[in-house]
Design a protein around this motif. Structure first.
Motif, PDB file in Angstrom:
ATOM      1  N   HIS A 112     -27.445  -6.059  16.281  1.00 24.34           N
ATOM      2  CA  HIS A 112     -27.188  -4.333  16.405  1.00 24.34           C
ATOM      3  C   HIS A 112     -26.504  -4.520  17.779  1.00 24.34           C
ATOM      4  O   HIS A 112     -26.941  -5.273  18.652  1.00 24.34           O
ATOM      5  N   ARG A 126     -28.571  -8.254   6.058  1.00 29.79           N
ATOM      6  CA  ARG A 126     -27.575  -9.263   6.495  1.00 29.79           C
ATOM      7  C   ARG A 126     -27.954 -10.476   7.102  1.00 29.79           C
ATOM      8  O   ARG A 126     -27.370 -11.387   6.917  1.00 29.79           O
ATOM      9  N   GLU A 135     -30.124  -2.280   6.988  1.00 27.47           N
ATOM     10  CA  GLU A 135     -28.861  -3.293   6.971  1.00 27.47           C
ATOM     11  C   GLU A 135     -29.097  -4.520   7.583  1.00 27.47           C
ATOM     12  O   GLU A 135     -28.468  -5.673   7.203  1.00 27.47           O
ATOM     13  N   LEU A 136     -29.814  -4.481   8.742  1.00 21.70           N
ATOM     14  CA  LEU A 136     -29.893  -5.826   9.480  1.00 21.70           C
ATOM     15  C   LEU A 136     -30.785  -6.581   9.006  1.00 21.70           C
ATOM     16  O   LEU A 136     -30.602  -7.970   8.758  1.00 21.70           O
ATOM     17  N   ASP A 158     -23.751  -5.908  13.530  1.00 21.59           N
ATOM     18  CA  ASP A 158     -23.779  -6.181  12.019  1.00 21.59           C
ATOM     19  C   ASP A 158     -24.807  -5.082  11.163  1.00 21.59           C
ATOM     20  O   ASP A 158     -25.084  -5.030  10.070  1.00 21.59           O
ATOM     21  N   GLY A 159     -25.104  -4.289  11.936  1.00 28.63           N
ATOM     22  CA  GLY A 159     -25.781  -3.038  11.306  1.00 28.63           C
ATOM     23  C   GLY A 159     -26.531  -2.046  12.060  1.00 28.63           C
ATOM     24  O   GLY A 159     -26.655  -2.129  13.107  1.00 28.63           O
TER      25      GLY A 159
END
Ligand code: C2E
Ligand code: MG
Ligand code: MG
Length: 705
Positions: free
Chosen positions: A394, A407, A403-404, A397-398
């Motif tokens: 973070h 991913r 999201e993190l 990437d998200g």
């Protein structure tokens, strides 16, 4: 009315007036002659009270009617001229000998004619006494009820003065007996104030007890010694008017502890005691909040153990649990106290590394991998466990936990695909909304085009007999080089083809090609079984068996030179149908093998029932041979199984001589792998076998399947 009043001294006009007078009274009355102390008149109420006829009373001496020592004494004193009046509660005896409680008053009155009388008035108290007793009973009953509850109860009036409490109240507050006996309200309130850490509240309420307080108040009080009391206060009303307040105290210490335990359980993983997904979510939210405030970056490391399910399946889940505990400890030792190591379930762990950039995250990932490098030992077992890690940072990437996680999970899968036991960063794939979808679509489209343009090739990997050392078969493996995309591995495009259904057409092409090749080799004197991989969807097609039959007939290949490699998922899905197909194929004479054995369900039930000829040990088990105990155990177990069910066993992915030697020694039948040769195109394959293309027809003695 006079008929009820018997008058002894008839003829005395004064007495007859008295008699009429007393007859009008509700209470029992006698008139007693002062000289003789004998009853001279009595009214109806007296007759009722004494349960006698009035006539029976007349002429009786008062001492005779007296039922108590007090009355005897009084009349004695009257006789001696020492007393004239008395008023007290006493008893009189009725005709049946039963005593009746009365209030009795005696007065001396003097008549005009000089005669004197005592007026004895008896007020019956039995109804009153009965009511009092009933009241006493109900109070005792209420008291007993109050005492039998598990709650402490304190009742105060509007001014806060204590009206009642039960023993449980005193017990909960550990009040000394003398304090309660003193009935000193201030001292009781002071005691409560002192014992409760929330004592201020208690004091405040005690002072402000009036009807204006909200109808019910609940608060928690922590007493010295850790006991937690819940206090519920409600106004007490009588006939609609507030008269005070009732405070109910309940010991909820155990309940609170249980709640806390539930809290702990709902935030931690039961096996390892590590934070679970919920707590991880909280911590990540915290890190996100911090990042919003001052832009501090952080990383998530998504860790999945490699082939953990095999440890579980072969060595038992209790053993697997111990491995997970060890792994948890090792991961924890790799990060700082402030970082969070969570277990999401199974063999999945996530590490939240605070205040870190790419380099820091990579260093953490390397530390974790190095920590897992050291062998684990349980009892006399020693083995290694590797892991694949995916990293997401973070803010790059998200922006959210979801999201993190997604991913880092995807990056972990990349690491698996790249051969496991390593880590990968999340790599952006075009734009998130259209990226992966488009590339799958693209791939699918490119595949269809490639088939039409004849761009697919088949390579053949030799299968070697471990007893004779001779090549007895070849596995057909598909190859695709796209002019734009370059070499694409089957591991990448086969799953896409399986998903889109294109695998059916592609599989048909492979089958046709491989069968033709086998027929050509056979015609040239090369007696090789050709193995063809069959996907589940392809196997499930109606007419699959007929298609195989037609292909064999078209190429003129006797069925025993074709082997179909099925995965366990082919057999599990729609088992009765699968069984029918397998029998039809076996009837035909085609050989059947289970590919990647050990990675799926490995159900003994279908192995026994289905007409399978071979098991192919997945290469992931061969990789750890001969050093790794768990791999060795798994391979041995599969070999035992093969022997018990009279199945041949083929080992895949043999890369070293040590692996080959182990397999040979353990009684494995066949192997394939880079040690002997990778999958080769036809020309290279034939060269490898020492076949001279020009002289293929006269090859001397060749290996037989
Ligand atoms: P598989 O059937 O288990 O094939 C064995 C895989 O292991 C092949 O990968 C082979 O190249 C690789 N291999 C062979 N020896 C070694 C070794 O010593 N070390 C290592 N590390 N690998 C070795 P490939 O060709 O990439 O194929 C991957 C998978 O794709 C196959 O696994 C099979 O499931 C599938 N596949 C390949 N061709 C076809 C096909 O024509 N039809 C279908 N349905 N699936 C196919
Ligand atoms: Mg295969
Ligand atoms: Mg395989």
């Amino acid at each position: 009315m006079t008929s009820h009043v018997a008058v002894r001294a008839a003829g005395s006009p004064a007495l007859s007036v008295w008699s009429r007078l007393i007859e009008a009274m509700l209470d029992a009355v006698w008139l007693v002659d002062a000289r003789t102390l004998r009853v001279v008149a009595a009214n109806r109420a007296a007759a009722t009270l004494m349960a006698r006829d009035v006539r029976e009373l007349l002429g009786r001496g008062v001492l005779e009617l007296a039922a108590t020592p007090e009355d005897l004494c009084f009349w004695g004193e009257v006789a001696d001229g020492l007393a004239e009046t008395i008023e007290s509660d006493t008893l009189v005896r009725g005709a049946d000998g039963a005593t009746v409680a009365v209030t009795r008053r005696v007065e001396r009155v003097a008549g005009d004619d000089g005669t004197a009388l005592y007026v004895v008035v008896l007020h019956d108290r039995s109804a009153q006494l009965r009511a009092e007793r009933a009241l006493d009973d109900s109070v005792a009953d209420l008291r007993a009820t109050l005492e039998s509850t598990l709650d402490g109860i304190l009742v105060t009036d509007l001014a806060g003065r204590i009206r009642h409490f039960n023993q449980r109240f005193a017990q909960l507050w550990k009040m000394p007996a003398e304090l309660l006996e003193r009935r000193d309200d201030d001292a009781v309130h002071a005691w409560m104030r002192r014992s409760a850490a929330g004592g201020e509240r208690v004091a405040h309420d005690a002072a402000a007890l009036d009807a204006a307080l909200p109808p019910s108040e609940r608060e928690l009080l922590r007493l010295d010694g850790g006991i937690v009391l819940e206090r519920v206060t409600t106004p007490q009303r009588m006939h609609g008017q507030p008269i005070g307040r009732v405070h109910v105290f309940r010991d909820i210490t155990a309940q609170l502890e249980a709640n806390q335990r539930i809290q702990v359980l709902s935030y931690t993983d039961a096996l390892t005691g590590l934070p679970n997904r919920r707590l991880l979510a909280d911590r990540v939210e915290g890190a996100l909040a911090m990042a919003r405030r001052d832009g501090t970056p952080f990383a998530l490391l998504f860790l999945n153990l490699d082939r953990f399910s095999h440890i579980n399946e072969t060595l038992g889940s209790a053993f697997g649990d111990r491995v997970l505990l060890d792994v948890a400890e090792r991961i924890k030792a790799c990060v700082r106290q402030v970082d969070t190591v969570a277990r999401l379930g199974g063999d999945e762990f996530v590490v939240l590394v605070h205040q870190t950039d790419e380099q820091g995250a990579e260093a953490a990932a390397r530390r974790v991998l190095a920590a897992l490098d050291r062998p684990f030992t349980h009892g006399d077992m020693s083995f290694t466990v590797t892991a694949s890690l995916g990293l997401a940072l973070h803010p790059n990437d998200g922006a959210t936990l979801d999201e993190l996680l997604r991913r880092s999970d995807a990056a972990m899968r990349d690491a698996k695909r790249a051969g496991r036991a390593g880590f990968r960063f999340h790599r952006p794939r075009a734009t998130p909304t259209t990226g992966p979808a488009r590339s799958r679509l693209q791939l699918d489209h490119a595949m269809r085009l490639a088939l039409a343009q004849g761009r697919f090739r088949l390579h053949y990997q030799p299968q070697v007999d471990l007893h004779s050392g001779r090549v007895v078969g070849a596995e057909a493996l598909i190859r695709w080089r796209d002019p734009e995309l370059g070499d694409i591995a089957p591991g990448e495009f086969i799953p896409v083809a399986e998903e889109s259904g294109f695998i059916v057409a592609l599989g048909d092409w492979v089958l046709g090609r491989a069968v033709n090749q086998a027929a050509a080799w056979l015609a040239a004197g090369l007696r090789l079984t050709v193995s063809v991989n069959v996907s589940a969807l392809q196997f499930q097609q109606p007419g699959f068996v007929e298609g195989v039959t037609a292909t064999l007939r078209g190429a003129g290949l006797p069925p025993q030179w074709l082997e179909l490699e099925l995965t366990e998922s082919c057999l599990i899905h729609d088992a009765p149908d699968a069984m029918q197909r397998l029998h039809a194929l076996a009837q035909l004479g085609v050989k059947l093998a289970i590919d990647d054995f050990g990675t799926g369900y490995s159900s003994l039930a279908y192995l026994k029932r289905f007409p399978i000829g071979r098991l192919k040990i997945d290469r992931s088990f061969v990789a750890g041979l001969p050093g790794e105990d768990s791999d060795a155990a798994i391979v041995q177990a599969i070999l035992h199984l093969g022997r018990a069910l009279q199945l041949q066993v083929v080992a895949e992915g043999v890369e070293t001589e040590a692996q080959r030697a182990f397999l040979q020694q353990a009684g494995c039948d066949l192997y394939q792998g880079y040690l002997y040769a990778p999958a080769l195109n036809v020309a290279a394959f034939e060269r490898c076998l020492g076949v001279d293309a020009t002289a293929r027809g006269d090859l001397g003695p060749l290996p037989r399947p």
